[in-house]
Design a protein around this motif. Sequence first.
Motif, short mmCIF file in Angstrom:
data_model
loop_
_atom_site.label_atom_id
_atom_site.label_comp_id
_atom_site.label_asym_id
_atom_site.label_seq_id
_atom_site.Cartn_x
_atom_site.Cartn_y
_atom_site.Cartn_z
N ASN A 1 0.87 -1.17 0.00
CA ASN A 1 0.00 0.00 0.00
C ASN A 1 0.91 1.23 0.00
O ASN A 1 1.93 1.25 0.68
N PHE B 1 1.45 5.54 0.11
CA PHE B 1 0.90 6.79 0.62
C PHE B 1 1.88 7.93 0.33
O PHE B 1 3.09 7.72 0.21
N LYS C 1 -3.50 8.16 -1.10
CA LYS C 1 -3.17 6.76 -0.84
C LYS C 1 -3.52 5.90 -2.04
O LYS C 1 -4.42 6.23 -2.82
N PHE D 1 -4.21 1.72 -2.79
CA PHE D 1 -4.29 0.35 -2.31
C PHE D 1 -4.44 -0.62 -3.48
O PHE D 1 -3.79 -1.66 -3.52
N SER E 1 2.76 -2.58 4.30
CA SER E 1 2.42 -3.93 3.88
C SER E 1 1.35 -4.49 4.79
O SER E 1 1.15 -4.00 5.90
N ASN E 2 0.67 -5.48 4.29
CA ASN E 2 -0.35 -6.12 5.11
C ASN E 2 0.28 -7.01 6.18
O ASN E 2 -0.41 -7.48 7.07
N ASN F 1 1.54 -4.35 9.43
CA ASN F 1 1.00 -2.98 9.47
C ASN F 1 2.05 -1.89 9.60
O ASN F 1 1.73 -0.76 9.87
N LEU G 1 4.64 0.94 8.56
CA LEU G 1 4.89 1.84 7.46
C LEU G 1 6.38 2.06 7.33
O LEU G 1 7.09 2.19 8.33
N TYR H 1 6.61 5.64 16.26
CA TYR H 1 7.71 5.82 15.33
C TYR H 1 8.77 6.69 15.99
O TYR H 1 8.48 7.56 16.81
N TRP I 1 3.61 -1.50 17.14
CA TRP I 1 2.20 -1.43 16.78
C TRP I 1 1.40 -2.18 17.84
O TRP I 1 1.68 -3.32 18.15
N ALA J 1 -3.83 -2.74 7.17
CA ALA J 1 -2.80 -1.90 6.56
C ALA J 1 -3.39 -0.88 5.60
O ALA J 1 -2.74 0.09 5.26
#
Lengths: 113, 114
Positions: A32, A34, A49, A51, A95-96, A99, A101, B35, B48, B99
């Motif tokens: 994904n 962004f 974004k 997807f 990524s799935n 989660n 970033l 982060y 997370w 996600a």
Amino acid sequence: AQSVSQHNHHVILSEAASLELGCNYSYGGTVNLFWYVQYPGQHLQLLLKYFSGDPLVKGIKGFEAEFIKSKFSFNLRKPSVQWSDTAEYFCVAGSNAGNMLTFGGGTRLMVKP
Amino acid sequence: EAGVTQSPTHLIKTRGQQATLRCSPISGHTSVYWYQQALGLGLQFLLWYDEGEERNRGNFPPRFSGRQFPNYSSELNVNALELEDSALYLCASSLEGWANQPQHFGDGTRLSIL
């Protein structure tokens, strides 16, 4: 390992100039993408974004980005920048799996009035 | 709608001490992310939390830990502080734990280690 690279650290443009910020990513699976923006003194905000589906995505304030899978790229564009677009722009991949970033190094854009 | 709030804004500690940073997500968001933005290193994923459990962590030593409370707020704890822990720590939240849910960021806590 996943990574995101942004081509330019600093960009200076005059108002009404066109903008294109380069971004390339390296990811093993479904990704994904962004673009986030951080205006001076403000927190990170989502600009747009991607997807799935149409690879040309439109975001806020006239920004758009094109996902080119074959080039692993997700470049940000705006036809005509304004002074208020002065900010730092981050290309981000998620990524799935987990989660998390992954942020690019950021591009500082300065628009001269 | 209130955004993600973090406290304190600034925190000054000395080497070896412990620091606790706090984050309140946007109402209705159940996932919280931490982060680190250190000078010259960019934004790096730390942790997370979703539904009270740690779901994933980045490449950080175990002295970086945290928790998520029943109201979905979160704490980040850093033990045995080192000089290189000086950084801006950002918290983000999202709906659920998928996600494809955008993350919304707070203003951060700037941690300075003397």
